[in-house]
Enzyme design. Structure first.
Site, PDB file in Angstrom:
ATOM      1  CB  SER A  24     -11.786  -7.716   5.753  1.00  0.00           C
ATOM      2  OG  SER A  24     -12.024  -6.505   6.851  1.00  0.00           O
ATOM      3  CE  LYS A  84     -10.369  -3.530   5.868  1.00  0.00           C
ATOM      4  NZ  LYS A  84     -11.046  -4.178   6.587  1.00  0.00           N
ATOM      5  CB  SER A 140      -7.845  -6.480   8.018  1.00  0.00           C
ATOM      6  OG  SER A 140      -8.960  -6.554   7.035  1.00  0.00           O
TER       7      SER A 140
END
Length: 407
Positions: free
Chosen positions: A86, A89, A144
């Site tokens: 993640s 992101k 997340s």
């Protein structure tokens, strides 16, 4: 006669270049060609003019950089391509964050959540509930939440469009190790990035006030339907002090990531004494708090010993902001050859051996290197998309998602 004279001058220039010390010629070329600088393309620890690096670093790649200047103070396999989880992101936010006013309201549909991968980390978005864009971004940064990412992606025109825009953004930032398959960072075959690229994403994002605010938010109230809310907490343990860790003094973000397959990744930023440092740590051997502990140790080093470090590279400027175009780091076989070449600089800045001189030796070496590079380019071109050359980090073969939180 004029044409002959012109050819003669070219020949003289070619012979002069060939007569240069081999390490000088190749290093000068690489310094202008490899994104971030030639030293960052090498394997192993790269540091110059400073000592005291933490001894217990198990990560497969890491990097320490000054956020303001972009100077890379130390690194380990900075361009090694690994699954980002993640932390990707950050690139999603770099790409999409400024497209929607944070006060805009959006009612989520079943279709917005239909393609969220099973086993994803979720903030708890429900169809039929209306959220503000700000709340969706809190879901992205704090929890997340892949559900929040997918809602924003559908608002942006869909997953495929968002992935394409993220890839284009990565290329503009000159994050040339990054291959985007999904906007959420969830494990997919061929989805790769590097410590260098993740640090580029963080540095670019922190220039934006909303990005900086979201990544530094510890808790927020999130809609549960009607007038009800529930509290969400940031999963960045250095920011919140969760799981037995102390909060890191001066930490301002940025993003953590974990999947059971890829392991832990983290990019953190902290400010002390008016100086902001960025640290990225990818895939430490042990789980739990290791990624945070190694990040904290590298930040500590950067704020103390790192002050005397001479840069081993730089975080490049985006092409859209006038940055000079660079090339991807060479394959790991090429890195090993460069690191072991006569006269090559060691991590401490010294030479490893005698310098090859003379027109004959220099010309032969340059011709050999050019032929080898051509073969490598052809090999990379022939490789399936997303597959790293055999002398780089092994290709990520992602298994089917299993139960358990992934972010």
């Amino acid at each position: 006669m004029r044409e002959c004279s012109r050819l003669s001058r070219r020949a003289v220039l070619g012979l002069t270049a060939a007569a240069l010390p081999l390490s000088t010629a190749t290093d000068a070329t690489a310094a202008t060609a490899v994104v971030g600088g030639e030293l960052l393309s090498r394997t192993g620890v790269q540091v110059r003019g400073a000592s005291g690096l933490p001894k217990k670093l198990t990560a497969r790649a890491w990097l320490v950089a000054d956020c303001a200047s972009g100077e890379v103070l130390a690194s380990f396999d900075a361009h090694r391509r690994l699954a980002p989880a993640s932390t990707l992101k950050m690139l999603f936010a770099d790409t999409v964050l400024k497209k929607f006013d944070r006060a805009r309201r959006y009612k989520v549909t079943d279709a917005d959540l239909a393609d969220v991968p099973a086993g994803s980390s979720l903030v708890g978005i429900k169809p039929g509930i209306t959220y503000t864009v700000e709340q969706l971004w809190q879901g992205v940064f704090l929890r997340s939440g892949n559900d929040a990412v997918h809602v924003l992606s559908h608002m942006n025109g869909g997953i495929a469009r968002t992935v394409a825009e993220m890839q284009a953004k990565a290329e503009d930032l000159q994050a040339l190790d990054t291959h985007v398959v999904s906007p959420d960072g969830f494990d997919h075959k061929g989805q790769l990035s590097s410590a260098y690229d993740l640090t580029l994403f963080a540095r670019h994002g922190l220039k934006d006030a909303d990005f900086r605010r979201y990544c530094g938010t510890r808790t927020a109230d999130f809609p549960a339907g009607g007038k009800k809310t529930f509290q969400i907490q940031n999963t960045d343990r250095l920011l919140t002090g969760a799981w037995g860790l102390k909060t890191y003094d001066g930490l301002i973000g940025v993003k953590n990531g974990y999947t059971s397959y890829a392991g832990n990744t983290f990019t953190g930023a902290a400010t002390r004494g008016g100086r902001t440092l960025l640290v990225t740590v990818m895939h430490p051997e042990s789980g739990g708090n290791a990624v945070y502990e190694e990040t904290a140790a590298l930040l500590d080093w950067g704020f103390t010993h790192g002050r005397s470090a001479r840069p081993v590279g730089t975080l490049v400027t985006p092409l859209s902001e006038g940055g000079a175009s660079a090339s991807p780091a060479p394959g790991r076989q090429a890195v090993r050859a460069a690191a072991g070449a006569p006269g090559a600089l060691t991590a401490g800045g010294g030479a490893t051996g005698p310098v090859a001189v003379g027109a004959g030796a220099g010309a032969l070496a340059l011709l050999g290197a050019g032929a080898w590079a051509l073969r490598r380019r052809r090999a990379r071109t022939a490789a399936p998309e997303g597959q790293a050359p055999e002398d780089q980090a092994p290709q990520i073969e992602t298994p089917e998602p299993t139960a358990g939180e992934r972010h």
